[in-house]
Each structure stands twice: as C-alpha cells, then as structure tokens.
Design a protein around this motif. Sequence first.
Motif, PDB file in Angstrom:
ATOM      1  N   UNK A 132      -6.449  -4.427  -2.670  1.00  0.00           N
ATOM      2  CA  UNK A 132      -6.500  -3.736  -4.240  1.00  0.00           C
ATOM      3  C   UNK A 132      -4.724  -3.243  -3.970  1.00  0.00           C
ATOM      4  N   UNK A 133      -3.821  -3.481  -4.439  1.00  0.00           N
ATOM      5  CA  UNK A 133      -2.950  -2.332  -5.580  1.00  0.00           C
ATOM      6  C   UNK A 133      -3.567  -0.805  -5.330  1.00  0.00           C
ATOM      7  N   UNK A 134      -2.537  -0.399  -4.603  1.00  0.00           N
ATOM      8  CA  UNK A 134      -2.460   1.292  -4.858  1.00  0.00           C
ATOM      9  C   UNK A 134      -2.294   1.699  -6.269  1.00  0.00           C
ATOM     10  N   UNK A 135      -2.874   2.892  -6.584  1.00  0.00           N
ATOM     11  CA  UNK A 135      -2.808   2.513  -7.944  1.00  0.00           C
ATOM     12  C   UNK A 135      -2.109   3.811  -8.693  1.00  0.00           C
ATOM     13  N   UNK A 136      -1.109   3.899  -9.657  1.00  0.00           N
ATOM     14  CA  UNK A 136      -0.202   4.859  -9.795  1.00  0.00           C
ATOM     15  C   UNK A 136       0.178   6.691  -9.671  1.00  0.00           C
ATOM     16  N   UNK A 164      -6.061   7.569  -7.541  1.00  0.00           N
ATOM     17  CA  UNK A 164      -7.004   7.308  -8.181  1.00  0.00           C
ATOM     18  C   UNK A 164      -8.617   6.638  -8.002  1.00  0.00           C
ATOM     19  N   UNK A 165      -7.996   5.549  -7.272  1.00  0.00           N
ATOM     20  CA  UNK A 165      -9.328   5.294  -6.441  1.00  0.00           C
ATOM     21  C   UNK A 165     -10.007   5.797  -5.265  1.00  0.00           C
ATOM     22  N   UNK A 166      -9.925   7.274  -5.166  1.00  0.00           N
ATOM     23  CA  UNK A 166     -10.275   8.291  -4.470  1.00  0.00           C
ATOM     24  C   UNK A 166      -9.635   8.342  -2.911  1.00  0.00           C
ATOM     25  N   UNK A 527     -15.767   7.157  -3.042  1.00  0.00           N
ATOM     26  CA  UNK A 527     -14.635   6.013  -4.182  1.00  0.00           C
ATOM     27  C   UNK A 527     -15.328   4.706  -5.162  1.00  0.00           C
ATOM     28  N   UNK A 528     -14.664   4.961  -6.745  1.00  0.00           N
ATOM     29  CA  UNK A 528     -15.397   4.070  -7.282  1.00  0.00           C
ATOM     30  C   UNK A 528     -14.898   3.191  -7.106  1.00  0.00           C
TER      31      UNK A 528
END
Length: 784
Positions: A132-136, A164-166, A527-528
């Motif tokens: 999963x691409x890391x969120x900003x 934000x992905x936990x 994490x969601x």
Amino acid sequence: MSAQDSTFLSGAINRLNNQPAQERVYLHLDKPNYGFGDTIWYKAYTVIGPKHQPSALSGVLYAELISPSDSLVSRQIIPLVSGIGWSDMPLPVNLKPGNYRLRAYTRWMRNFGADAFDEQRVMIGGIAPATIKSPEKYDVQFFPEGGELVDGVRSRVAIKAIGTNGFGKDIKGTIEDNTGNIVADFSTRHLGMGVFALTPEAGKRYKAMITITGETAVTADLPAAKAMGYTFGVNNSEKDSIYVKVATNEKTLAADKGQFFYILAQSNGRVYYTASGRLEGTTYTASIARSRLPEGIAQFTLFSQTGEPLAERIVFIENKADEIDVTLSTNSESYKTHGKVTLNLIAKDSANKPVTGSFSVAVINESKVNPDESNEYTILNKLLLSSELKGYIEQPNYYFTNQSDKTRADLDLLMLTQGYRRYDWKQILTNPTNTTYLPERTQELAGTITTLSGKPLPNSKITLAVTRQNIFRDTIAGENGRFVFTGLDITDTAVVVIKASKANKRDNVKIIPERQDYPQIAPANYPTEVATADTTRLAIKYSDFKKEQKDYVFKNGRMLKTVTIKGYRRPSPPKIPNSSNLHGGGNADQVIMYDQMGDGPDLASRLTGKINFVTFSQGGTPLNTRTLSKMAIIVDGITLSGDHLGDINPDDVYSIEVLRTSFAKNIYGSSLPGDGALIITTKRGVTPVDPASIHPAGLIAINYAGLYKAKAFYTPKYSALPKHNGPPDKRTTIYWNQNILTDKDGKATIDFYNNDNDGKYRVVVEGIDDNGQIGRQTYHYNVN
C-alpha cells in the motif's frame, strides 16, 4: 524509614493488594492466515495474578470471531479447567476475505473493560500482503519521559509519528525555540519512534521542524514546560541493575526543600520495590537489582509527600528466569511427503530442571501460509507485553525474536510512547475497581419468578429440563424471586424448559429468564488501512481443492442412466402466517386447523382420531404409530418434548402441522427430541409477539447457548494405508495437538505425518506450567 514513610507506602501497597485480581487470556492459534472453509484450531491459556499462573477463578471462556465490519460471525463458549481450554472454529466458505478479529474473554474480565480481552487479528481468504502506498498525512506526538517537561531540567523526549493508515512513519527534523534557535536534532529509528534530549529554558516555547523525503516540511508544537515540577527517568539499558533518577529545578527545590517523596515499582499488581527520600538537592538517584523484578512490564511511580502521583514511567524487564526453555528436535532434518515425523520436546527451567507443563503444538506448511514473524501473536508478547498496554502494537513479536541491544532499545521506545492501562494510581488511591460481573465458574442459568402482575414470588419451586441431554434440576427461588441453576453441562444450542409454581403449587406465575449477556463489539483498535491480501491466489487454491474432490467422486463413482420420474401436483398448502415449519407453512404430511379439531378438555382428546398414524398416550404424549415412539412438539418455533402437549391450551391453537414421514422430518436432522413432530402455531403466534407470552402459565422454553463440543484434529497415518487413492491432502495445518503434557523429566514425544505438499514446514510449541512460567519455541524442517 520514618513513620510517615511507612504509613504512606503500606497504605498504597494495601490498596493495590486489595484491587481485584485481573485475569488475562491468550489464544494459541494453529496459524495466522486462513483460507475459505478452513478451521481455526486454538488453545486458551487463562492466567491470573502477579506470576500469571493458570487461573482457577473462571471456568467458562467466550471466543468470538468478528468480521471486518465489526459484526459477530460466530461465538463459542468453552469450558476451562485450571485456566486451560481448547476448541475449533469452522469458517464458512462464503466469508468475505479480509482482516477478522478473534476475541476471547471471561465474564470476570468484563469488570476491567474490553482492553482486558485477548484480541488477535487473523487474515481470512488471503495470504500474500499487497503493498500500500504510504499516505501523505501523518500525526506526530511527543512524550517527555516521566510525563512532563520542567524548566531548566534536562529530559528525554520520545517521539512517535503515525501515518493516516495507523502505522509508524519514519521522519527526521530539528527542534527550535521561539527565537528560531535550533536546540536539538532528531530522527525516528523504529516504526516511527525516536528520542532526543532537551533542556527547556524558562519563558521559551519549542516546536519541531519535521521533514520527510519528497514532502513539504511541517511544524508541530512540543508540550509546554512547567515552571516547577519533577522529571522522572529510568535507565533500563544496563545488564544487572535499573537506575532511577528524580530531577527538579532550583525554584521547586526552594519551595519543597525537606519534603519527602516516594518511589514505588509494581508489576501485575504486586509491589517489588519501594524507596523514600527527602528533597535536599535537585537530583536523586537509586539503583534496583534487575533480578528483583519479574519479566514483563514494571510501573515506576513517583509520589509527593501528600501521596499525589507526580510522574510515571513503565519499562520492560527481560528476565529469562521466568521462562521455560523449550528444546525441539526431530528424527531427521528432511522428509518426503507422507513421511512420519517424530518430534521430541524437552522443557526445562532456568536452573536446568525438568518442567512439567501443558503445551500446544502446531505444524504448518510455512511455504503455503507465509506467516509474518514480526507481526505474529505469541504467548510471550501477548501475556508479557500487549495485554498490559493500550492501543495497537505494530510488530509485537519483533521485540521477542533475535533479541539484541537494538531490539531492547526499540522496546524501550515503545514503553515511552505506548499507553499503559493496568493500574491508575489516582483511581486506586481513591476508589477500588467495582466488580459488577462475578466469576463464572460453571455454566449458569438465572431468572426471576413473579406474579402475572410482576410482583416477585419468593420460595417458588422451579424445575429445569434439557430432555435431549438428560439434564433435570430443581431449586427454590430466593426472597426476591430470583433463582440460579449452576453446574450445568449443556452442550451446543439446546432447548431448556423451565417450569415454576408458587409455594402453594399453583402455576399462575410468570418466568423471566435472564438473557445470556455479551459485551458490545467496538471498532477495531488496529489500523483501518491494513495491508489487504492477494485473495486471488487463495481463491484459486480453494477452487482447485473443490475440483479435486469432484474429480475423485466422478472417477470413483457410477454414472446413472437417465431416469424419468412421474408424479402429481399437490394442492396448495393452507396459509399459516409465521409458521416455524422449515418446509414452509402448510407443507406437512397433514395439517389440522383450529376449526377442524374435535371436542375435549385438552389437545390430545381434541386430536384423537384426527391425525393419521398418530395416537396419544394416557398422559397425552403424541406417538408415531409406525414406530410407537414419542413425537416432539414445536410451539411457535420452540422445540419441546411431546410430554408437554398437555401444557398447551387448545383454545390458543391456530394450526397443527404433522411431520411424520422420513421426508417431512429429516430436514430437522437430529435436533428433534422424538420420532417426528407436531408443529403448533398459536393464535398469538400468527402475529409477532413477545415469545414469553405464548407459553402456558408456569412454563417457558428458551434456546440456550451451551458449551461448544470441540472436535478432534484429524491426523492421518499414511503408513497404515495400503494406497492413498483419496483426494490430495493439501492441508496447510499439518498437525495440531492442544494437549501435550510433559512428564517428570520434562519430556514429550509427538508423532505425525506430512501431507502431499512439499516445502518448508514450521513447528510452533507454546505452553505454561503450574508456577506461571511460559515458553515458546519454533523449529523448521523441509519436505520434498
């Protein structure tokens, strides 16, 4: 030690000792990832007290599978004997793939909130994690050691950055004061966690300038420093001792000089160290022998002279003396498919003495399951670490595998940044924990007997019957009309019939059973945006398995010629609203409506001669004349023994559907307590009402969720078969045994066979002894 010291410390210790003992539970699963239609095999280790000894407090455990959408998939109730229990949880084939939760708890644990439950994340329907691409966006928090920053006092400040992905996110940057001066540099070093030192100056504020590769720099404010106060540091990096440091500034020293302070260290509700001192300078140090503290999380708390908690620090104590040393070996390092494996287990304590304990062993094809070792739940990281902390712990097993100075330093970062939940001193020193839920030592069924108007009826006589399981009990209601049946041994979901009467034997009473109560399901704390699985791979595997089964049936079965069946169209069945007939209302061997019954004081007399091939005993029980066996009755969906037909008011009956032939009754399988059934729909049952209102006075039948009957893990013995002609054995769990007991020499021997898959196999053994020592070991071998 002064009298004042003695009074406070003894009082604090007494209050802690008077806290109710907390149970903890860990489920050893056969593997972390499961396929469609698979089975979760598990063993429960329930412990209590400071030495996490096997608990004798609870005799019943609840295990629940919760879906990714936070709904209940299945629930099992299993018995515990000295803290140990086991079961199996079949997974429906039609489950949606995703991250599920397996939650376990006792009723006693509910006093301490959902954080006290064991909760494990299991992947169902997929194996290989996708990237999963890391969120900003991300969140950054700062944690001064001990709790607060104080002007002029050098402190360690931990930092934790979460995307934000936990999951933890690595960052770096600088700390600047409000004049723009850089006072410290920092960078995270493990899962978004790091630490730096800071000496705040009076009147200044501080912020972090954060940079992430490829992203715009952002700022975050640090907690404001206090003008007066104390810092509390613990150095846990030395081999033999733990060092504690209390520090303050000149302003605080001037105000509090000569006052006492206290330090107390506890683990699992037991105090292992206390100290007292007087404030004579700006620093105070003390050392504690590491051997004094048990393995696990220790809480160090600094108290003021008045007993107010000033600062707190938790540390993880590594103490191998509290673990079982498990050694595993096999009779070979490499095997063929279907080869017999002999596994030798030796358990010893830190003094090299044999350990007699209870162990569970799981053997999986690691090449097919692909476990993520760092993220696995184990008896060590669950009972010693995550059961003590709040929130999601990323990679909990990282800290227990290939231990080094780095893993220990990273674990200390976790202690600085993760929420601690077990003991809140402010709450302990003011109010003890309320225990709403009593320990459940055996199965129970409780309720209240009242008049029809709701007035409690003391001294009422109550009988309980589970006919199919030959359980019959009686008791007397207490002063408030409440009754409790304990020591029940009801298995699976069973129909429980309760009859009650007043002390004068009249049955015009109301029975109000207490519903089996379960805790609410809260959203997951992990994490969601977890890494979803490549479910295509496993879906193909499952369809291949079904194809193999179909091919086997086709190859070994017989093809029939075309068969022509002739019949006649049956008349449309009568409409019976809300009939509980599994065939559908009116689809029965015979239907008798309320206006077709004869005359008589009871149902048996009104139905005599009206139903084909059914007669009635002198007591009014329906009998199937083909077998002269008793029939059951099903009243508005509640299954009862036919002996209760006389309890039904005939004027309440709307219809009676007769299930007598094999075709009609076989849909109920073995759930009928008789040879066929009369399905009775009452006039009140034609429209939905409270089920309790449809029962005759003084009688009620309820569906009771009993203990799950665990199955035995199938272990083939290929050497005993002349030829393996069945479907290919593609199980990913090769062997599971939840009840391995070591002998007086600490030894056990286990034999099992490999299946048709080659690859790298992994053995996991976990267990506990009567003294609360726990152990885990893994072992690998190859099959080709």
